[in-house]
Enzyme design. Structure first.
Site, PDB file in Angstrom:
ATOM      1  N   LYS A 118       0.818  -1.219   0.000  1.00 36.33           N
ATOM      2  CA  LYS A 118       0.000   0.000   0.000  1.00 36.33           C
ATOM      3  C   LYS A 118       0.851   1.268   0.000  1.00 36.33           C
ATOM      4  CE  LYS A 118      -4.321  -1.917   1.603  1.00 36.33           C
ATOM      5  NZ  LYS A 118      -3.878  -3.335   1.706  1.00 36.33           N
TER       6      LYS A 118
HETATM    7  C1  LIG Z   1      -4.484  -4.424   0.994  1.00 39.60           C
HETATM    8  C2  LIG Z   1      -3.735  -5.695   0.891  1.00 39.60           C
HETATM    9  C3  LIG Z   1      -4.103  -6.721  -0.014  1.00 39.60           C
HETATM   10  C4  LIG Z   1      -5.325  -6.617  -0.903  1.00 39.60           C
HETATM   11  O1  LIG Z   1      -5.160  -5.672  -1.921  1.00 39.60           O
HETATM   12  P1  LIG Z   1      -6.427  -5.054  -2.669  1.00 39.60           P
HETATM   13  O2  LIG Z   1      -5.903  -3.961  -3.511  1.00 39.60           O
HETATM   14  O3  LIG Z   1      -7.346  -4.553  -1.583  1.00 39.60           O
HETATM   15  O4  LIG Z   1      -7.047  -6.159  -3.445  1.00 39.60           O
HETATM   16  C5  LIG Z   1      -3.300  -7.858  -0.089  1.00 39.60           C
HETATM   17  N1  LIG Z   1      -2.215  -8.005   0.704  1.00 39.60           N
HETATM   18  C6  LIG Z   1      -1.836  -7.066   1.590  1.00 39.60           C
HETATM   19  C7  LIG Z   1      -0.633  -7.308   2.447  1.00 39.60           C
HETATM   20  C8  LIG Z   1      -2.573  -5.874   1.718  1.00 39.60           C
HETATM   21  O5  LIG Z   1      -2.180  -4.939   2.607  1.00 39.60           O
END
Ligand SMILES: *Cc1c(COP(=O)(O)O)cnc(C)c1O
Length: 501
Positions: A118
């Site tokens: 993120k």
């Molecule tokens: C947010 C997140 C996901 C999922 O990603 P999306 O974009 O919501 O599909 C997967 N793995 C981790 C570690 C995350 O923080």
């Protein structure tokens, strides 16, 4: 490039406006009117190029109201705090040197300041917002309000800290996040940040924040103080667009390792929750990246697997808490953008979203389902299968993965067995294994019950013979800066007070 809404015909707007507004007035999401094309000779130039160069080239056709200089500066600043110059390195696992199939590239998307993918979005969004504010002539300060169950809060804090014309305030449930997650947030520095623990659970936090967003009186008071509320929600276009970059850069890295040739089609596997990360891969494919299948990997909350298999999206189901908490989601917000692009019709999307709101489900028709079948494959991993993948990959390659990445590996393996399609694939590795030391150690057969999280971290370092990212291992020595705790009735006054500072 202009942006329109997924739900109705609106006057197209430019990207700065879409980033500031976040969501359209009709409740729809902003989408670009077309997909810019990246030609093969352009992708060839990405081979060996620095990440920031690829980022500039991918962002430019989407942000045509930004100057090249502005985009360049956003990119430089956003990737400043990553722990490797390569930003998003590609690990390569080759099961059999003599047999040139079955290779897996692992896009390590966790070298940012909070050790999860993120960061790519939340380091960039504040920079884009800051420039967009200037462009739209907005004079007020933007106050980003976040309700977090752990991870998003820290990534947003790290992204917005000290960004001009913005402030950020994060609420988390007191006692409802892990020790590491809490320390990550309460040690955050910056002259525009605030973190408050709320006596209650995550639902209370979310409800409280939602209430503040919907309160006209609070909005009026904030306006007088020259402040406008906004969110760092994952449906903001400014969060999605930076994620397209690493699919191009990972492909180029795969070419430079000689595991694939320029132009070869690969499969891409993404552990999915809100459907943001895999949607970015879909954009990359539509822009010309040579991709065969996009493989959507879910955990036991496999609403997306069921959707791709049956054409019915149905959130009337049990919710499971798993060892992949960032994928424990029943509302995959960004799926709406895919429905828009593939149906080509805002009226259809509007109808689905209305049905979802009224009955908790909707069904797509045969022709739309057929289109999605061509592009996507979907499956899921149970808790035991997730652990099995961690143990298996570590046993075979001495390569350590986190639980979310393990879901993707397990599903890739299932896909290869089911289809015999052994072509090279890229797995999106979304978090550092050291972010979830307990679950990873458990999967490796260690009993960690009652062991402190920092002790777990050290144990995992020893077992794997790797160092945890510094931002995690140095946490217990950092100064705690935010100790405020409040009740839900006190949330509005906390927000107003911080806004006035
Ligand atoms: C947010 C997140 C996901 C999922 O990603 P999306 O974009 O919501 O599909 C997967 N793995 C981790 C570690 C995350 O923080």
């Amino acid at each position: 490039m202009k942006y329109v809404s997924t739900r109705s015909k609106i006057e197209p707007i430019n990207s700065a406006e879409a980033i500031i507004r976040g969501i359209a007035d009709d409740g729809g999401l902003f989408v670009p009117e077309s997909f810019p094309k990246i030609e093969m000779n352009e992708i060839e130039k990405f081979v060996g190029a620095p990440y920031v160069t690829v980022a500039e080239k991918i962002l430019q056709p989407f942000l045509t109201d930004f100057t090249e200089g502005e985009i360049g500066e956003c990119c430089e600043l956003a990737y400043n705090y990553f722990d490797l110059p390569s930003i998003a390195p590609l690990g390569v696992l080759v099961p059999d040197e003599k047999n040139p199939t079955n290779q897996t590239g692992v896009a390590e998307l966790w070298h940012g300041p909070t050790s999860a993918f993120k960061d790519f979005a939340l380091q960039m969004l504040p920079r884009l917002m800051s420039v967009a504010l200037k462009k739209t002539g907005e004079k007020r300060k933007i106050l980003i309000l976040v309700a977090t169950s752990g991870d998003t809060g820290k990534a947003a804090l790290a992204g917005f800290a000290d960004v001009p014309q913005t402030k950020i305030m994060v609420f988390y449930p007191d006692g409802g996040v892990s020790k590491i997650q809490r320390l990550q947030m309460v040690t955050q520095t910056g002259n525009n940040v605030n973190v408050v623990a709320l006596r209650g659970n995550f639902d209370d936090v979310q409800t409280g924040v939602k209430k503040i967003f919907g309160d006209k009186e609070i909005a009026g008071q904030l306006d007088k103080a020259g402040v406008k509320l906004s969110s760092a929600n994952s449906i903001n276009w400014g969060r999605l667009v930076p994620q397209i970059v690493y699919y191009f850069s990972s492909y180029a890295r795969f070419v430079s390792t000689k595991q694939i040739k320029l132009g070869d089609k690969i499969n891409i596997v993404v552990p999915t929750g809100n459907f943001g990360n895999i949607l970015a891969a879909y954009y990359a494919k539509r822009m010309g990246l040579p991709v065969n299948k996009l493989i959507c990997a879910s955990n036991e909350n496999h609403i997306l697997t069921d959707f791709f298999r049956t054409g019915v999206y149905d959130r009337n189901r049990k919710f499971y808490k798993t060892i992949t908490p960032s994928m424990d989601i029943l509302i995959s917000g960004n799926l709406e953008r895919l429905l828009y692009h593939e149906s080509g019709n805002a009226k259809t999307v509007q109808k689905f979203m209305q049905e979802l709101n009224d009955t908790g489900k909707y069904k797509i028709d045969k022709s739309l389902k057929k289109k999605l079948d061509k592009i996507f494959y979907a499956d899921y991993a149970t808790e035991a299968e997730t652990s099995e993948a961690i143990k298996g990959i570590f046993g075979q390659f001495k390569y350590l993965i986190d639980t979310h990445t393990a879901v993707a590996f397990y599903v890739l393996n299932k896909y290869r067995k089911a289809t015999d399609d052994m072509r090279p694939a890229i797995v999106a590795s979304t978090a550092s294994p050291f972010k979830f030391p307990g679950a990873v150690l458990n999967s490796l057969g260690q009993n960690v019950e009652g062991i402190d999280e920092f002790k777990q971290l050290r144990l995992l370092e020893t077992i794997s013979n790797r160092n945890a990212p510094r931002n995690l291992s140095s946490l217990d020595a950092m100064k705690i800066l935010h100790e405020d705790v409040c009740d839900k009735e006190e949330m509005p006054e906390r927000v107003l007070k911080f806004a006035a500072e």
